[in-house]
Design an enzyme around this catalytic site. Structure first.
Site, PDB file in Angstrom:
ATOM      1  N   ASP A 222       0.810  -1.136  -0.160  1.00 47.26           N
ATOM      2  CA  ASP A 222      -0.033   0.038   0.071  1.00 47.26           C
ATOM      3  C   ASP A 222       1.079   1.021  -0.006  1.00 47.26           C
ATOM      4  O   ASP A 222       2.240   1.175   0.376  1.00 47.26           O
ATOM      5  CB  ASP A 222      -0.801   0.039   1.370  1.00 47.26           C
ATOM      6  CG  ASP A 222      -1.979  -1.034   1.122  1.00 47.26           C
ATOM      7  OD1 ASP A 222      -2.333  -1.178   0.277  1.00 47.26           O
ATOM      8  OD2 ASP A 222      -2.564  -1.394   2.175  1.00 47.26           O
TER       9      ASP A 222
ATOM     10  N   ASP B 174      -4.465  -3.166   5.360  1.00 43.46           N
ATOM     11  CA  ASP B 174      -5.210  -2.613   6.374  1.00 43.46           C
ATOM     12  C   ASP B 174      -6.830  -2.921   6.537  1.00 43.46           C
ATOM     13  O   ASP B 174      -7.447  -3.029   7.686  1.00 43.46           O
ATOM     14  CB  ASP B 174      -4.773  -1.251   6.637  1.00 43.46           C
ATOM     15  CG  ASP B 174      -5.151  -0.353   5.584  1.00 43.46           C
ATOM     16  OD1 ASP B 174      -6.081  -0.748   4.799  1.00 43.46           O
ATOM     17  OD2 ASP B 174      -4.818   0.846   5.620  1.00 43.46           O
TER      18      ASP B 174
ATOM     19  N   ASP C 175      -9.136  -6.162   2.468  1.00 44.34           N
ATOM     20  CA  ASP C 175      -7.774  -6.617   1.899  1.00 44.34           C
ATOM     21  C   ASP C 175      -7.615  -8.281   2.599  1.00 44.34           C
ATOM     22  O   ASP C 175      -6.675  -8.882   2.256  1.00 44.34           O
ATOM     23  CB  ASP C 175      -6.983  -5.675   2.838  1.00 44.34           C
ATOM     24  CG  ASP C 175      -6.769  -4.525   1.969  1.00 44.34           C
ATOM     25  OD1 ASP C 175      -6.827  -4.456   0.948  1.00 44.34           O
ATOM     26  OD2 ASP C 175      -6.284  -3.614   2.672  1.00 44.34           O
TER      27      ASP C 175
END
Length: 923
Positions: free
Chosen positions: A351, A646, A650
């Site tokens: 990310d 997070d 996901d």
């Protein structure tokens, strides 16, 4: 009033009636609140304390652990223990056949070894359990509740029946509760009901079965989207999942890949030991060359010589130390298999926000009325062309602030702020010059369309004077499509397609500089049922900045040197992601491959696999399902993939990846549960530290296996030559045990604590199919260093015998002073050459001197302990009586040291050839 006099205490002693729990979904909301003696404002603190005494902590009762004694006894359940215990039994039998020949000492020594192994492993296991309990405390769930009308965040274990909980996307539901409000609330109940898709909640009962009714939420389930308010009806063991837990036995955890490899290694070594011991016992027995008791001692010696008794405790300690080191690096390892897998990673899918950046989002400025206003954070002021501007002098600024505060689900207060980082950032900005609480209190919320990764916008409807207002924020391209007008100079003007394109270009220009940009709009509506997806008036942009972490660039460089590609997968737009990727060194070329998530559905898997081979690759505007698809295809291509995440969505990608890495600070509970590793600081650099520590842990295990196997050859060969050539036995069983547990153990532990080699991040990723024990390692131990040690030890052994007047073919008694001196010399030669060997085993490729001879104190302590034990065995009366030793001429010591130096020099030559020509490596 005392607790005994409190009617709530009396009521809760009986718990919520079982009949009520079965039909709680069918009872009117008012009756539910009445039955639970609560209100929509929540409980007061006095009632909370009283109920907590009655209901206890909101936590499932832990399964009763096995008795400590049984846990200890299970430490003997392994092949090594069985072999050593069998050896002890044979030794006792041998002692009964012929007494006074030392078999009794051997028997007790083998029992002591088995017991020490069990004790060591047991205490390490208990220590690991305590560490995991401490780690779990770092990851306790949080719940947002109303108590006395005040919103607060508490530990979920402090929830009690009657509490009013507030639910939002990503939350883990930690108690059974009845909904009293909801807005587009979706909860994943698959863990309880098997429903494959998250179901939209309702305020009405939709089934006679409480589990199927959509006006209920249950402990252990996950909020996928939307918001809701619910009253807690059951906690702890009284929840639906608590009932299931009571009825379901604990599933036995399967062994990790590393544990399976170690078990395979143990089996292989044990089978070799048994085969050799039995074969040569039968051979000598059939040849009738020695008495039966001698054959038994011989068989025991073969088995003991082959079994590396210190392996299990050393492996246990090494993994335990690796996990502790990683914890100090802010890396919580949940799955021990991940330590090994880290060494073979080839791709990290990362990310952007919080991982590559500081997660310190703040407003950089706003764009209204076609003008740019800088925000000076320290002074809390806006400026236009470097001149401070008052809010009232900026047309539409008050409405703009209302959008930022009200289209927002975060909570900002002095005690503790919580919520989405972006939304907290917006409230913090407005709070610099306005009263956020007044804005929120003056316009009560009527309705909400929550933000989702698919829609990329959020709308809230609020009372405003005698009508209502809808506030909109989201991705600029989405917001502009929902707008028909724009605000400028106090007027609402028609928004043309040309102006829409120019405003979107403005957004793109800020994003290209690495900023995060949100479009903002509002409209007046009749009520919350009005059309909320078109007809808005566009007000402007809020431009935020989350700078890259300064240490990430160096970590990315290390990844590239280690042969690990970093692929950024972000929900932000292309220019923002590319800018951060360039700042962190992930992208260095002029033309990286940038894939927009909106295009991914039209790209076939085969085409996407071609794209995934690109050396510099960025994914922008992606959805969580895109991350899952990318990870799946990378694995199909043979890559070993780590992925960060997070959010709730996901979780599939985290589970699918070879190593799932969740964010400990910003991550949702479901992401943490799905992951193998949790970053306690959300920092990309911690991933690189974990890779380095993981590679080092695996290298260290291989190093001490190489080390302890080396002495097997000089331990086995004396028995083979004794039976085949009738040579004097150069190394009795007790001295073998002294080597394996007395002298080799502590240096081996020192190797398990060794720091990574300086080039560990310059090596390519390890082949995931590579074995822990390779034929090259076996060749090094049994075919190179081991034979050298054996030859050197025999030179000393026979030189002592010949110097004392012994001749070939002459029998020599085991209690002869000359024989005892010779076996002591043989033993000492192994010990001293092993001192040099431990330095050789500290590195697999680099020179042993590259780490510095004195950098590992545990190895130095280990060498000192070897020398002390040698002195005790050779020089003290007790040592001489137990081990059958005698002092030899100290003039042999320099020769033994020379032999050790030769072994170290041979290893240095081998490593040099491996570094320069790729020859004689151990991989």
């Amino acid at each position: 009033m005392t607790d005994i006099e409190n009617p709530m205490v009396e009521a809760c002693r009986a718990d919520v009636p079982a009949e009520l729990l079965k039909r709680i979904h069918e009872v009117p909301t008012e009756e539910v609140l009445e039955q639970l003696s609560t209100s929509e404002q929540g409980l007061d603190n006095t009632e909370v304390r009283a109920r907590r005494k009655c209901y206890g902590i909101n936590r499932l009762s832990e399964k009763k652990e096995m008795l400590i004694l049984l846990q200890f006894l299970l430490q003997f359940h392994n092949l090594f223990s069985y072999l050593l215990l069998a050896g002890a039994v044979l030794s006792f039998v041998s002692e009964q056949l012929v007494q006074g020949e030392g078999s009794l000492y051997i028997a007790w020594a083998l029992l002591a070894v088995t017991l020490l192994n069990a004790i060591f492993t047991f205490f390490q296991e208990q220590k690991a359990k305590k560490a995991m309990k401490a780690f779990r405390n770092l990851m306790t769930s949080q719940a947002v509740v109303l108590r006395g009308g005040e919103r607060m965040q508490i530990e979920s274990e402090h929830l009690v029946p009657g509490d009013i909980v507030l639910l939002a996307e990503g939350d883990r539901v930690t108690a059974d509760a009845r909904l009293i409000e909801q807005s587009m609330l979706k909860v994943d109940h698959s863990a309880l009901t098997g429903e494959s898709e998250p179901q939209l909640r309702s305020l009405k009962a939709t089934s006679g079965n409480v589990l199927r009714s959509r006006n209920m939420v249950f402990s252990g389930t996950l909020v996928q989207s939307g918001t809701g308010t619910a009253v807690v009806v059951a906690t702890g063991d009284h929840t639906q999942i608590g009932k299931i837990a009571r009825e379901t036995g604990e599933v036995e955890q399967s062994a990790s890949h590393l544990q399976r490899q170690i078990a395979h290694f143990i089996r292989t070594i044990s089978y070799i030991a048994i085969s050799l011991g039995v074969s040569f016992f039968l051979l000598d027995y059939l040849m009738a060359r020695n008495p039966l008791w001698v054959d038994l001692v011989f068989a025991i010696g073969i088995i003991v010589a082959n079994v590396p008794e210190g392996l299990l405790p050393t492996v246990t300690l090494t993994l335990s130390l690796a996990a502790q080191r990683m914890a100090k690096l802010n890396v919580l390892v949940k799955n021990i298999d991940a330590i090994e897998t880290l060494g073979s990673l080839t791709v990290i899918c990362s990310d952007k926000t919080g991982t590559l950046t500081e997660n310190n989002l703040h407003v950089h400025g706003v764009c209204l009325n076609g003008s740019w206003y800088d925000f000076e954070r320290k002074q809390g002021l806006l400026s236009l062309e470097q001149k401070h501007v008052h809010l009232r002098d900026i047309p539409g600024m008050q409405d703009f602030n209302d959008i930022l505060v009200l289209c927002n689900n975060s909570t900002l207060n002095r005690e503790k702020s919580f919520g989405d980082a972006t939304e907290l950032c917006l409230k913090d900005f407005v709070g610099a010059f306005s009263n956020v609480g007044y804005i929120e209190g003056n316009q009560p919320r009527l309705h909400e369309i929550p933000f989702s990764s698919e829609s990329r916008f959020m709308v809230t409807v609020h009372s405003y004077n005698d009508h209502a207002r809808a506030y909109l924020k989201g991705a600029s391209e989405v917001v502009l499509q929902m707008c028909t007008h724009y605000f400028e100079a106090g007027e609402s003007l028609e928004l043309t397609d040309d102006l829409r394109r120019r405003l979107l270009d403005q957004d793109i220009s800020y994003a290209a500089q690495g900023f995060r940009v949100l479009g903002c709009a509002l409209k007046t509506v009749a009520d919350e049922h009005d059309d909320l997806e078109r007809g808005f008036c566009y007000y402007g942009l809020v431009v935020m900045q989350d700078p890259p972490r300064p240490e990430v660039a160096e970590s990315v460089r290390l990844c590239k040197e280690a042969g690990i590609r970093v692929v950024v997968i972000s929900g932000d737009q292309e220019s923002t992601v590319e800018h951060i990727a360039r700042q962190t060194g992930i992208v260095e070329g002029e033309s990286p491959v940038v894939v927009n998530g909106t295009d991914l559905p039209d790209i076939s898997d085969e085409k996407l696999k071609e794209i995934l081979q690109s050396p510099e690759l960025i994914f922008a505007r992606t959805l969580p399902r895109d991350k899952l698809r990318v990870v799946s295809l990378l694995k199909e291509m043979g890559e070993v993939v780590a992925v960060t995440g997070d959010g709730v969505n996901d979780a599939p990608a985290l589970r699918r990846a070879d190593v799932g890495i969740a964010m400990g600070l910003s991550g949702t509970e479901v992401a943490k549960e799905a992951a193998d590793i949790v970053l306690l600081d959300d920092n990309f650099t911690s991933i690189v530290s974990a890779i380095k520590a993981g590679r080092a842990a695996y290298d260290n295990i291989k190093s001490f296996i190489t080390y302890i196997l080396t002495s097997n050859t000089p331990e086995i060969v004396p028995f083979l030559l004794f039976i085949l050539l009738d040579w004097p036995l150069a190394l009795p069983v007790l001295l073998i045990l002294a080597i394996d547990l007395g002298t080799d153990m502590l240096p081996a532990i020192g190797l398990g604590m060794e720091k990574p080699e300086s080039d560990i991040m310059q090596r390519p990723p390890r082949d995931p199919s590579a074995k822990l024990l390779t034929w090259r390692m076996i060749a090094r131990s049994y075919g190179f260093i081991g034979p050298l040690q054996t030859a050197f030890s025999y030179l000393i052994f026979f030189d002592i015998l010949f110097a004392g007047g012994w001749d070939w073919g002459v029998d020599i008694a085991v209690n002869s002073p000359l024989y005892m001196q010779a076996i002591t010399g043989f033993f000492a030669t192994i010990i001293i050459t092993q001192m040099f060997n431990v330095f050789a085993c500290r590195t697999s490729k680099l020179s042993s001197f590259s780490k510095g001879l004195f950098s590992n104190r545990v190895i130095l302590i280990g060498i000192a302990s070897e020398a002390m034990l040698l002195a005790v065995i050779a020089l003290t009366p007790v040592g001489q009586r137990v081990f059958g030793t005698a002092p030899f001429d100290l003039a042999y010591l320099p020769v033994m040291v020379l032999f050790g130096a030769i072994i170290l020099a041979c290893e240095e030559l081998r490593k040099y050839l491996y570094r320069t020509r790729g020859l004689f490596g151990l991989e």
